[in-house]
Design a protein around this motif. Structure first.
Motif, short mmCIF file in Angstrom:
data_model
loop_
_atom_site.label_atom_id
_atom_site.label_comp_id
_atom_site.label_asym_id
_atom_site.label_seq_id
_atom_site.Cartn_x
_atom_site.Cartn_y
_atom_site.Cartn_z
N ARG A 93 -45.53 16.58 12.61
CA ARG A 93 -45.09 15.28 12.10
C ARG A 93 -43.96 14.67 12.96
O ARG A 93 -43.94 13.48 13.20
CB ARG A 93 -44.66 15.39 10.65
N THR A 94 -43.06 15.50 13.40
CA THR A 94 -41.97 15.01 14.25
C THR A 94 -42.01 15.75 15.58
O THR A 94 -42.18 16.97 15.60
CB THR A 94 -40.61 15.25 13.59
N THR A 153 -40.96 10.30 14.59
CA THR A 153 -41.66 10.85 13.44
C THR A 153 -43.12 10.38 13.42
O THR A 153 -43.54 9.56 14.25
CB THR A 153 -40.99 10.40 12.14
N ASP A 187 -41.23 15.14 8.58
CA ASP A 187 -40.63 13.95 9.17
C ASP A 187 -39.12 14.11 9.07
O ASP A 187 -38.54 13.87 8.02
CB ASP A 187 -41.10 12.68 8.46
#
Length: 119
Positions: A32-33, A52, A101
């Protein structure tokens, strides 16, 4: 095993440019990040920039306007375009990633790639 692989470091003169790439070839789930940190000689590891899954980006103040981070989410790949490099940008640059995130809570790290900027 999660593996992040950096490439693109090297030696460049002040004012020059480099592009770093980080891939996650062994990861089958979506990160996600993704982003970059760096550690200059004798200093702690600090944030350079992260992005992100929603596209939110956080940059360190020292690189704003000079560095650009981008990603290919489908490929779990993140890039760092570095322009107007300065000698103080000399550092080992580490790719980092998280399954969340988050701007600061990284789960995975690469081994680093050295960027040297000569005066």
């Amino acid at each position: 095993q999660v593996q992040l692989v950096e490439s693109g470091g090297g030696l460049v003169q002040a004012g020059g440019s480099l592009r770093l790439t980080c891939a996650a070839p062994t990861i089958i789930f979506r990160l996600r990040t993704m982003g970059w940190y760096r550690r200059a000689p004798g200093k702690r590891r600090d944030l350079v920039g992260v992005v992100t899954s929603g596209g939110s980006i956080n940059y360190a103040d020292s690189v704003k306007g000079r560095f650009t981070i981008s990603r290919d989410g489908a490929k779990n790949t993140v890039y760092l375009e570095m322009n107007s490099l300065k000698p103080e940008d000399t550092a080992v640059y580490y790719c980092a990633a998280s399954s969340r995130d988050s701007y600061s809570d990284m789960d995975y790290w690469g081994k680093g790639t050295l960027v040297t900027v000569s005066a």
